[in-house]
Design an enzyme around this catalytic site. Sequence first.
Site, short mmCIF file in Angstrom:
data_model
loop_
_atom_site.label_atom_id
_atom_site.label_comp_id
_atom_site.label_asym_id
_atom_site.label_seq_id
_atom_site.Cartn_x
_atom_site.Cartn_y
_atom_site.Cartn_z
N SER A 26 15.71 -33.87 -20.52
CA SER A 26 16.23 -32.83 -19.64
C SER A 26 16.55 -31.60 -20.48
CB SER A 26 17.46 -33.35 -18.88
OG SER A 26 17.81 -32.48 -17.84
N ASN A 27 17.34 -30.69 -19.97
CA ASN A 27 17.76 -29.52 -20.75
C ASN A 27 19.15 -29.08 -20.32
OD1 ASN A 27 17.54 -27.39 -18.62
ND2 ASN A 27 15.44 -28.16 -18.59
#
Length: 222
Positions: A26-27
């Site tokens: 993810s980020n």
Amino acid sequence: MQLNDKKVIVTGGPTREWIDPVRYISNASSGKMGIAIADAFYNKCKEVVFVHGPIATSLVSHKQYRCIAVETTVDMLNAITQELSPNCIVIMAAAPADYRPMTKSPVKIKKTSETITIELQRNPDILKTIAQLKKDRSEYSTITLIGFAAETTDVIQYGKKKLIEKELAMICINDVSSAEIGFSSDYNEVTVMIADGQIIELHKMKKNEIAESILHIIEEKL
Ligand code: CTP
């Protein structure tokens, strides 16, 4: 551009791509910029829909507009595609993951070796996919696409490249190399670039103020 007859689809937050049942890629996107934009447009437009990846539920729990929670980039693309309508505006403030694991392991991967390689495949580019739909389907030709660009180097050049390649009406370029602005911060600093070449600098201010400024630029310049 008049806004009161428009449906606006805003996106925000990251997406999540599973590696195994407990791990994902993810980020650091918080979803705050997307929410600030959805809030700003809510009283000005016919309809606002906020399509978001995994973000804190408290951020969206009391919203008056429709919020659609998705997980992966493909989910986000599908949710947006279902919401598209002639003349709508799509504002992509989300940070969708660009790659996903080739396969999701059905069981937790055990640490048997010193190194591990996870093969990734490209996710669809949501804006490019909608830009193509605009060309393929006449009823969608009037859709307005607005993007964001998160950059750490050569901010303006990369932003301009994205504006052109994703066939956008406007792009809001963020320098995410500074911790004081962008991602989890309540503040942002944005360079707005319009397809005709105009550039408008929005100096550091709260994300809701940035969102109001973006709304006014759309109203006045597009
Ligand atoms: N975006 C998209 N689909 C993706 C990735 C990004 O539509 N799979 C959108 C983002 O929501 C944003 C714009 O494209 O509006 C630019 O996103 P950004 O992450 O800055 O750039 P990328 O296109 O992912 O390119 P790169 O990661 O190489 O900088």
